[in-house]
Write a protein that holds these residues in place. Structure first.
Motif, mmCIF file in Angstrom:
data_model
loop_
_atom_site.group_PDB
_atom_site.id
_atom_site.type_symbol
_atom_site.label_atom_id
_atom_site.label_comp_id
_atom_site.label_asym_id
_atom_site.label_seq_id
_atom_site.Cartn_x
_atom_site.Cartn_y
_atom_site.Cartn_z
ATOM 1 N N TYR A 59 0.873 -1.214 -0.127
ATOM 2 C CA TYR A 59 -0.081 -0.072 -0.008
ATOM 3 C C TYR A 59 0.954 1.483 -0.063
ATOM 4 C CZ TYR A 59 1.043 -0.063 4.991
ATOM 5 O OH TYR A 59 1.766 0.039 6.243
ATOM 6 N N TRP A 60 0.324 2.486 -0.417
ATOM 7 C CA TRP A 60 0.728 3.770 -0.143
ATOM 8 C C TRP A 60 -0.231 4.487 0.531
ATOM 9 C CZ3 TRP A 60 2.767 5.965 -5.647
ATOM 10 C CH2 TRP A 60 4.123 5.353 -5.930
ATOM 11 N N LEU A 61 0.400 5.347 1.646
ATOM 12 C CA LEU A 61 -0.376 6.344 2.325
ATOM 13 C C LEU A 61 -0.126 7.676 2.053
ATOM 14 C CD1 LEU A 61 -0.060 4.627 5.751
ATOM 15 C CD2 LEU A 61 -1.595 4.152 4.106
ATOM 16 N N VAL A 62 -0.962 8.431 1.380
ATOM 17 C CA VAL A 62 -0.870 9.622 0.846
ATOM 18 C C VAL A 62 -1.558 10.760 1.611
ATOM 19 C CG1 VAL A 62 -0.862 11.086 -1.123
ATOM 20 C CG2 VAL A 62 -0.519 8.644 -1.507
ATOM 21 N N ASP A 63 -0.925 11.707 1.881
ATOM 22 C CA ASP A 63 -1.513 12.941 2.881
ATOM 23 C C ASP A 63 -1.364 14.258 2.205
ATOM 24 O OD1 ASP A 63 -2.696 14.536 4.865
ATOM 25 O OD2 ASP A 63 -1.285 14.031 6.257
ATOM 26 N N GLN A 64 -2.273 14.984 1.837
ATOM 27 C CA GLN A 64 -2.269 16.184 1.174
ATOM 28 C C GLN A 64 -1.593 17.238 2.170
ATOM 29 O OE1 GLN A 64 -6.041 18.294 0.171
ATOM 30 N NE2 GLN A 64 -5.216 19.845 -0.747
ATOM 31 N N ILE A 65 -0.704 17.962 1.835
ATOM 32 C CA ILE A 65 -0.088 18.945 2.510
ATOM 33 C C ILE A 65 -1.016 20.457 2.356
ATOM 34 C CG2 ILE A 65 2.007 20.319 3.121
ATOM 35 C CD1 ILE A 65 3.555 18.038 1.903
ATOM 36 N N ASN A 66 -1.773 21.041 2.969
ATOM 37 C CA ASN A 66 -2.373 22.071 2.814
ATOM 38 C C ASN A 66 -1.339 23.597 2.800
ATOM 39 O OD1 ASN A 66 -4.836 21.000 2.384
ATOM 40 N ND2 ASN A 66 -5.487 21.184 4.528
ATOM 41 N N LYS A 67 -1.316 24.163 1.858
ATOM 42 C CA LYS A 67 -0.366 25.273 1.647
ATOM 43 C C LYS A 67 -1.310 26.601 0.909
ATOM 44 C CE LYS A 67 3.972 22.739 1.259
ATOM 45 N NZ LYS A 67 4.934 22.701 0.322
ATOM 46 N N GLU A 68 -0.788 27.502 1.398
ATOM 47 C CA GLU A 68 -1.463 28.730 0.950
ATOM 48 C C GLU A 68 -0.993 29.098 -0.526
ATOM 49 O OE1 GLU A 68 -1.002 31.976 3.616
ATOM 50 O OE2 GLU A 68 -2.207 31.209 5.224
ATOM 51 N N ASP A 69 -2.053 29.631 -1.239
ATOM 52 C CA ASP A 69 -1.578 30.071 -2.690
ATOM 53 C C ASP A 69 -1.222 29.048 -3.685
ATOM 54 O OD1 ASP A 69 -1.736 32.912 -1.914
ATOM 55 O OD2 ASP A 69 0.077 32.763 -0.993
ATOM 56 N N VAL A 70 -1.720 27.873 -3.296
ATOM 57 C CA VAL A 70 -1.468 26.578 -4.346
ATOM 58 C C VAL A 70 -3.203 26.484 -4.760
ATOM 59 C CG1 VAL A 70 -1.160 24.204 -4.697
ATOM 60 C CG2 VAL A 70 0.313 25.739 -3.147
ATOM 61 N N SER A 71 -3.206 26.313 -6.047
ATOM 62 C CA SER A 71 -4.430 26.164 -6.710
ATOM 63 C C SER A 71 -4.853 24.832 -6.750
ATOM 64 C CB SER A 71 -4.522 26.688 -8.157
ATOM 65 O OG SER A 71 -3.723 25.798 -8.978
ATOM 66 N N LYS A 72 -6.214 24.737 -6.725
ATOM 67 C CA LYS A 72 -6.658 23.252 -7.201
ATOM 68 C C LYS A 72 -6.211 22.321 -8.110
ATOM 69 C CE LYS A 72 -11.467 23.912 -4.687
ATOM 70 N NZ LYS A 72 -12.686 23.909 -4.728
ATOM 71 N N GLU A 73 -5.824 22.973 -9.343
ATOM 72 C CA GLU A 73 -5.505 22.436 -10.510
ATOM 73 C C GLU A 73 -3.932 21.866 -10.068
ATOM 74 O OE1 GLU A 73 -5.290 20.955 -14.202
ATOM 75 O OE2 GLU A 73 -6.835 21.639 -12.911
ATOM 76 N N GLU A 74 -3.203 22.553 -9.502
ATOM 77 C CA GLU A 74 -1.988 22.342 -8.828
ATOM 78 C C GLU A 74 -1.898 20.881 -8.181
ATOM 79 O OE1 GLU A 74 1.368 25.395 -8.210
ATOM 80 O OE2 GLU A 74 -0.498 26.382 -7.777
#
Length: 236
Positions: free
Chosen positions: A13-28
């Motif tokens: 398996y892989w465990l993936v966690d989004q890093i919330n950063k300001e000024d980053v678009s949804k598309e990125e």
């Protein structure tokens, strides 16, 4: 720019966690995660478990992810920590007074009746994940707690992979027959001090949105709500 933390336990398996950063678009975020997903698919890994902002939910469901539940993240700086209850005694597995099998059995007992919705892995697989994520010194991070010489719970504090000072818990739990006595809050409080000893400057903890007892522990020990994410899973 790295927008996701990934723990890889190939080929399972892989465990993936989004890093919330300001000024980053949804598309990125979409572009970078699509590359991760393509690599996971190409390598034929068993499954991918993802923590990601629920704003992406429709897009993820279109990619054949299933939603497991939602989690909340809490955080606090590791300064001005509350006084520790000296009736609770703690040891790490590295001290050699408990063996790996006994620790695994205690871990399994602490998981019983959990309010978290994520699917439980077999305990042998969990122990292997601890070794993979925490490395050769994994035993020094595996703590157990006693009161009046009776085992009451465990916690596994460590520095988050890819950071120098973010304190996390691989797991935290209380034996079922000792719940409802305030021991969970005390063990969590002790664990914050252990994280500070590991040179963490702040702590991030998460739990299922329906786990009201854990949320009370976070808030009782001075943690503040930081984020909410969905738990999503895709199987090869």
């Amino acid at each position: 720019m790295n927008l996701f933390n990934i723990i890889k336990n190939n080929p399972e398996y892989w465990l993936v966690d989004q890093i919330n950063k300001e000024d980053v678009s949804k598309e990125e975020y979409r572009l970078q995660f699509t590359k991760i997903l393509e690599e996971w698919d190409h390598l034929g890994i068993g499954y991918l478990s993802l923590l990601m902002d629920e704003h992406f939910e429709s897009w993820l469901l279109q990619k054949n992810f299933s939603k497991i539940s939602s989690i909340v993240e809490y955080t606090r700086k590791l300064e001005n920590l509350p006084r520790i209850d000296d009736q609770i005694v703690w040891h790490s597995l590295s001290e050699g007074m408990l063996d790996e099998r006994e620790y695994a059995e205690l871990y399994d007992r602490c998981r019983m009746g959990s309010a978290n919705k994520n699917i439980k892995q077999p305990i042998d697989q969990v122990m292997q994940s601890i070794k993979n994520e925490l490395g050769s010194d994994w035993r020094k991070y595996c703590y157990y707690f006693t009161k009046n010489e009776t085992l009451i719970g465990i916690s596994i504090p460590h520095i988050e992979m890819g950071t120098k000072d973010e304190g996390r818990l691989f797991y935290f739990g209380v034996v079922p027959n000792f719940r409802g006595q305030g021991l969970g809050r005390t063990i969590h409080k002790i664990t914050l001090a252990l994280l500070k000893n590991f040179h963490a400057s702040y702590y991030v903890g998460s739990t299922d949105v329906h786990n009201s007892n854990m949320i009370k522990i976070f808030e009782g020990n001075g943690c503040e709500l930081r984020d909410r994410k969905g738990i999503y899973k895709i199987v090869k």
